[in-house]
Design a protein around this motif. Structure first.
Motif, PDB file in Angstrom:
ATOM      1  N   SER A 126      13.586   0.928  -0.666  1.00  0.00           N
ATOM      2  CA  SER A 126      14.733   2.121  -1.426  1.00  0.00           C
ATOM      3  C   SER A 126      13.238   2.110  -2.697  1.00  0.00           C
ATOM      4  CB  SER A 126      15.314   2.014  -2.404  1.00  0.00           C
ATOM      5  OG  SER A 126      15.192   0.208  -3.001  1.00  0.00           O
ATOM      6  N   GLY A 127      11.505   2.360  -2.569  1.00  0.00           N
ATOM      7  CA  GLY A 127      11.140   1.901  -3.208  1.00  0.00           C
ATOM      8  C   GLY A 127       9.304   1.493  -3.091  1.00  0.00           C
ATOM      9  N   GLU A 128       8.755   1.786  -3.989  1.00  0.00           N
ATOM     10  CA  GLU A 128       7.194   1.805  -3.849  1.00  0.00           C
ATOM     11  C   GLU A 128       6.188   0.907  -4.997  1.00  0.00           C
ATOM     12  OE1 GLU A 128       5.977   3.927  -0.833  1.00  0.00           O
ATOM     13  OE2 GLU A 128       5.669   5.446  -1.899  1.00  0.00           O
ATOM     14  N   ARG A 129       5.624   0.483  -5.292  1.00  0.00           N
ATOM     15  CA  ARG A 129       4.278   0.369  -6.241  1.00  0.00           C
ATOM     16  C   ARG A 129       3.370   0.828  -5.949  1.00  0.00           C
ATOM     17  NH1 ARG A 129       1.491  -4.728  -8.339  1.00  0.00           N
ATOM     18  NH2 ARG A 129       1.106  -4.297 -10.543  1.00  0.00           N
ATOM     19  N   ILE A 130       2.536   1.761  -5.937  1.00  0.00           N
ATOM     20  CA  ILE A 130       1.276   2.275  -5.749  1.00  0.00           C
ATOM     21  C   ILE A 130       0.455   2.064  -6.765  1.00  0.00           C
ATOM     22  CG2 ILE A 130       2.727   3.623  -4.261  1.00  0.00           C
ATOM     23  CD1 ILE A 130       2.763   5.830  -5.781  1.00  0.00           C
ATOM     24  N   ARG A 131      -0.985   2.106  -6.846  1.00  0.00           N
ATOM     25  CA  ARG A 131      -1.544   2.386  -7.825  1.00  0.00           C
ATOM     26  C   ARG A 131      -2.524   3.501  -6.874  1.00  0.00           C
ATOM     27  NH1 ARG A 131      -7.431  -1.044  -9.898  1.00  0.00           N
ATOM     28  NH2 ARG A 131      -8.229   0.375 -11.479  1.00  0.00           N
ATOM     29  N   ILE A 132      -3.075   4.068  -7.937  1.00  0.00           N
ATOM     30  CA  ILE A 132      -3.533   6.051  -7.635  1.00  0.00           C
ATOM     31  C   ILE A 132      -4.603   6.403  -7.880  1.00  0.00           C
ATOM     32  CG2 ILE A 132      -3.042   8.591  -7.725  1.00  0.00           C
ATOM     33  CD1 ILE A 132      -0.063   8.058  -7.541  1.00  0.00           C
TER      34      ILE A 132
ATOM     35  N   ARG B  71       5.575   3.182 -10.396  1.00  0.00           N
ATOM     36  CA  ARG B  71       6.400   2.511  -8.899  1.00  0.00           C
ATOM     37  C   ARG B  71       7.011   3.243  -9.337  1.00  0.00           C
ATOM     38  NH1 ARG B  71       8.300  -2.615  -8.397  1.00  0.00           N
ATOM     39  NH2 ARG B  71       7.032  -4.001  -9.245  1.00  0.00           N
ATOM     40  N   ARG B  72       8.374   3.614  -7.651  1.00  0.00           N
ATOM     41  CA  ARG B  72       8.340   4.906  -7.003  1.00  0.00           C
ATOM     42  C   ARG B  72       9.293   4.290  -6.369  1.00  0.00           C
ATOM     43  NH1 ARG B  72       5.732   9.970  -4.204  1.00  0.00           N
ATOM     44  NH2 ARG B  72       6.263   8.055  -2.256  1.00  0.00           N
ATOM     45  N   VAL B  73      10.871   5.994  -6.616  1.00  0.00           N
ATOM     46  CA  VAL B  73      11.930   4.666  -6.369  1.00  0.00           C
ATOM     47  C   VAL B  73      12.494   6.496  -5.529  1.00  0.00           C
ATOM     48  CG1 VAL B  73      15.121   4.792  -6.544  1.00  0.00           C
ATOM     49  CG2 VAL B  73      13.030   3.686  -7.384  1.00  0.00           C
TER      50      VAL B  73
ATOM     51  N   GLU C 179       3.553  -2.085  -3.030  1.00  0.00           N
ATOM     52  CA  GLU C 179       4.828  -3.688  -3.061  1.00  0.00           C
ATOM     53  C   GLU C 179       5.252  -2.248  -1.746  1.00  0.00           C
ATOM     54  OE1 GLU C 179       6.189  -5.064  -6.268  1.00  0.00           O
ATOM     55  OE2 GLU C 179       4.838  -6.505  -6.819  1.00  0.00           O
ATOM     56  N   ARG C 180       6.515  -2.486  -1.388  1.00  0.00           N
ATOM     57  CA  ARG C 180       6.919  -1.760  -0.776  1.00  0.00           C
ATOM     58  C   ARG C 180       8.363  -2.320   0.064  1.00  0.00           C
ATOM     59  NH1 ARG C 180       3.682   2.112   3.341  1.00  0.00           N
ATOM     60  NH2 ARG C 180       3.913   3.502   1.383  1.00  0.00           N
ATOM     61  N   THR C 181       9.210  -2.048  -0.525  1.00  0.00           N
ATOM     62  CA  THR C 181      10.628  -1.630   0.177  1.00  0.00           C
ATOM     63  C   THR C 181      11.461  -0.427   0.995  1.00  0.00           C
ATOM     64  OG1 THR C 181      11.930  -1.619  -2.456  1.00  0.00           O
ATOM     65  CG2 THR C 181      10.653  -3.356  -2.171  1.00  0.00           C
TER      66      THR C 181
END
Length: 317
Positions: free
Chosen positions: A48-54, A68-70, A44-46
């Protein structure tokens, strides 16, 4: 109650803070910048942030998690928190903090907080060691990337290219050939030795010896992330001398005749190795040509053998 442990690592970078922050913020580019990062998918990406799998190395294993990153471009901060962790990690989060220094340098601080499963001391020690190792590797790579980010010289050391083969066969057969790398020493003439570990389905550690046209042997070690039956992405942990970074992707897409197989290589050259490897007077352009030819030749040969395998299966039905 489970204890929360904290760690901080930092480095000074001789580059503008915005340049440094841009490298941290651009998670899509992490596999080419940070040694531990093998692959990243943005879920997901907005704004101000994103949800990622690493997928990344941790000590001598490969782990995957969702975070989740802000992003705070004005404050030059990126905070992160794992949503799904892998043992021995029970929970982990932290923050990248970028600070412009008066002398035009930049201070980068990388903070972590974590809890171990059941507060196990061995788990705490394992996580602490992984954080120390990965943070040092990431900060060192960030410094090199930021300080060498500008100019045509840095651009000349980076190259990405594709090779494509059309197959009149089942995409699943092609994928199986590429996935079953443990048999490559039997199937690929340029591979003389192979060792494959897969403790977690779809996550492979591959070590192999590869012959060059002049008879030399290169030993490489790679992490491979496999997505049946379409994609295998990999990152070399041990690269030949001419490269500091080598990432790759096998992509299999259905086509009217069967499937299209694409091999993509992303490389950063090691300028200090050009003359020792290629001889006196060799240039960056010579190294680009040499690496392009060598990698393309091997990957194309592998795809053609996968093509023969898939098309033979069609004939034998």
């Amino acid at each position: 109650m489970t204890n929360t442990h904290r760690a901080e690592h930092q480095i000074t970078v001789q580059a503008p803070a915005q340049t440094v922050f841009g490298l941290i913020a651009d998670v899509d580019a992490w596999p080419g910048v940070f040694p531990p990062t093998v692959h990243v998918e943005v879920l997901e990406r907005t704004a101000s942030g994103e949800r990622i799998r690493i997928w990344a190395t941790a000590n001598d294993s490969v782990k995957t998690w969702t975070s989740r990153r802000v992003l705070d471009p004005e404050g030059l901060r990126v905070s992160f928190r794992q949503e799904v962790s892998q043992p021995p990690v029970a929970a982990m989060g932290g923050e990248w903090i970028v600070e412009q220094l008066p002398d035009s340098g930049t201070l980068v601080r990388l903070l972590h907080d974590f809890r171990a499963v059941d507060d196990d001391p061995e788990g705490v020690e394992w996580i602490t060691r992984a954080i120390d190792r990965n943070s040092d590797a990431e900060l060192g790579a960030l410094k090199r990337a930021a300080e060498g980010a500008a100019g045509s010289a840095a651009d000349a050391l980076a190259l990405q290219f594709d090779d494509v083969v059309e197959v009149a066969g089942d995409p699943a057969e092609v994928y199986d050939f590429l996935y079953d790398a443990g048999r490559w020493d039997e199937r690929l003439p340029h591979v003389t030795r192979v060792g494959l570990e897969e403790s977690t389905p779809g996550l492979q550690l591959l070590e192999m010896d590869t012959l060059t046209p002049n008879g030399a042997v290169h030993t490489t070690k790679s992490v491979r992330v496999c997505f049946p039956s379409t994609t295998i992405v990999y990152k070399q942990l041990r690269t030949p001398a001419l490269m500091t970074v080598h990432n790759g992707r096998w992509q299999i897409e259905k086509s009217p005749s069967g499937c299209t197989v694409t091999s993509t290589h992303t490389v950063v050259l090691n300028p200090e190795a050009i003359v020792p490897v290629l001889g006196e007077g060799a240039t960056v352009e010579d190294a680009r040509t040499f690496v392009r030819d060598a990698l393309g030749r091997n990957s194309t040969a592998t795809m053609h053998l996968a093509k023969e395998h898939a098309e033979r299966s069609v004939r034998e039905r």
